[in-house]
Design an enzyme around this catalytic site. Structure first.
Site, PDB file in Angstrom:
ATOM      1  N   HIS A 217     -28.734  12.142 -27.863  1.00 49.70           N
ATOM      2  CA  HIS A 217     -27.795  12.785 -26.954  1.00 49.70           C
ATOM      3  C   HIS A 217     -26.344  12.574 -27.361  1.00 49.70           C
ATOM      4  O   HIS A 217     -25.981  11.530 -27.898  1.00 49.70           O
ATOM      5  CB  HIS A 217     -27.979  12.217 -25.538  1.00 49.70           C
ATOM      6  CG  HIS A 217     -29.372  12.326 -25.038  1.00 49.70           C
ATOM      7  ND1 HIS A 217     -29.960  11.337 -24.279  1.00 49.70           N
ATOM      8  CD2 HIS A 217     -30.315  13.285 -25.186  1.00 49.70           C
ATOM      9  CE1 HIS A 217     -31.192  11.687 -23.968  1.00 49.70           C
ATOM     10  NE2 HIS A 217     -31.435  12.866 -24.509  1.00 49.70           N
TER      11      HIS A 217
ATOM     12  N   ASP B  57     -35.634  16.746 -24.443  1.00 47.59           N
ATOM     13  CA  ASP B  57     -35.492  16.089 -25.750  1.00 47.59           C
ATOM     14  C   ASP B  57     -36.377  16.737 -26.817  1.00 47.59           C
ATOM     15  O   ASP B  57     -36.007  16.795 -27.979  1.00 47.59           O
ATOM     16  CB  ASP B  57     -35.805  14.590 -25.653  1.00 47.59           C
ATOM     17  CG  ASP B  57     -34.692  13.816 -24.960  1.00 47.59           C
ATOM     18  OD1 ASP B  57     -33.600  14.390 -24.725  1.00 47.59           O
ATOM     19  OD2 ASP B  57     -34.909  12.625 -24.661  1.00 47.59           O
TER      20      ASP B  57
ATOM     21  N   TYR C  37     -25.133   1.484 -19.952  1.00 48.15           N
ATOM     22  CA  TYR C  37     -24.230   2.209 -20.843  1.00 48.15           C
ATOM     23  C   TYR C  37     -22.834   2.248 -20.237  1.00 48.15           C
ATOM     24  O   TYR C  37     -22.686   2.590 -19.062  1.00 48.15           O
ATOM     25  CB  TYR C  37     -24.634   3.681 -20.971  1.00 48.15           C
ATOM     26  CG  TYR C  37     -26.032   3.986 -21.387  1.00 48.15           C
ATOM     27  CD1 TYR C  37     -26.269   4.580 -22.618  1.00 48.15           C
ATOM     28  CD2 TYR C  37     -27.111   3.756 -20.551  1.00 48.15           C
ATOM     29  CE1 TYR C  37     -27.550   4.925 -23.007  1.00 48.15           C
ATOM     30  CE2 TYR C  37     -28.400   4.088 -20.930  1.00 48.15           C
ATOM     31  CZ  TYR C  37     -28.610   4.671 -22.157  1.00 48.15           C
ATOM     32  OH  TYR C  37     -29.877   5.014 -22.540  1.00 48.15           O
TER      33      TYR C  37
ATOM     34  N   LYS D  83     -19.453   5.080 -26.585  1.00 43.08           N
ATOM     35  CA  LYS D  83     -20.468   4.427 -25.752  1.00 43.08           C
ATOM     36  C   LYS D  83     -20.638   2.974 -26.181  1.00 43.08           C
ATOM     37  O   LYS D  83     -20.529   2.641 -27.361  1.00 43.08           O
ATOM     38  CB  LYS D  83     -21.833   5.120 -25.887  1.00 43.08           C
ATOM     39  CG  LYS D  83     -21.911   6.500 -25.317  1.00 43.08           C
ATOM     40  CD  LYS D  83     -23.320   7.067 -25.475  1.00 43.08           C
ATOM     41  CE  LYS D  83     -23.416   8.485 -24.997  1.00 43.08           C
ATOM     42  NZ  LYS D  83     -24.760   9.044 -25.204  1.00 43.08           N
TER      43      LYS D  83
END
Length: 174
Positions: A62, A168, A132, A72
């Protein structure tokens, strides 16, 4: 914290310094001054927490497109995951190269990705939880992905993937 550069410039595997005694342990997972030393100056604007039930599950790859490319910081707080980052910066010497490492509640390591990277992971145990930090707000219109099994990238997942979301599985091939 020890910032170990990965083979992909701008990304790091981070090992916190754990201080422990008979009561337990303490560690710092973020320090603005320490992160500034690796060039991180943006603020974290969003934190997310994921739970993955089944060992072998793959989530990813992603990313968000411009103008909301995000930095991130990923930490595993339960179980273990094989964390994978993919360089999508077209002007990078490591364009379309990937790096993977085990992050776990036991080893306490974290993965840092700069803007222009895709991220995914495979659960190495049942009951995996990841936290995250994101430098950009989630923008649904700009979310995107790369297929987890794209032959052009050839990510070497440690386990046979057993569970994937429909989304996905439908990410485009490069």
């Amino acid at each position: 914290m020890i910032f170990s550069p990965t083979p992909l410039p701008g990304s790091f595997l981070i090992t916190p310094k754990v201080l422990g005694d008979n009561r337990g342990w303490f560690m710092r997972t973020f320090c603005k001054n320490s992160f500034a030393e690796i060039g991180h100056h943006k603020e974290w604007v969003q934190m997310n927490h994921s739970y993955t039930a089944l060992k072998g599950t793959v989530r990813g790859m992603h990313f968000q497109r411009a103008p909301h490319k995000e930095i991130k910081l990923i930490r595993c707080i339960a179980g273990a995951a094989y964390d994978v980052i993919l360089d999508l910066r077209q002007n990078s010497a490591t364009y379309l190269q990937w790096f993977g490492a085990e992050i776990s509640a036991a080893n306490k390591q974290m993965m840092y990705l700069p803007e222009g990277f895709a991220h995914g992971f495979q659960a190495l145990t049942n009951d995996v939880e990841l936290v995250y930090c994101h430098s950009e707000f989630y923008t649904p219109a700009l979310e995107s992905g790369v297929r987890y099994n794209d032959p052009k990238i050839n990510i070497q997942w440690p386990l046979h993937p057993v569970e994937l979301s429909a989304r996905d599985q439908q990410h485009p091939l490069l």
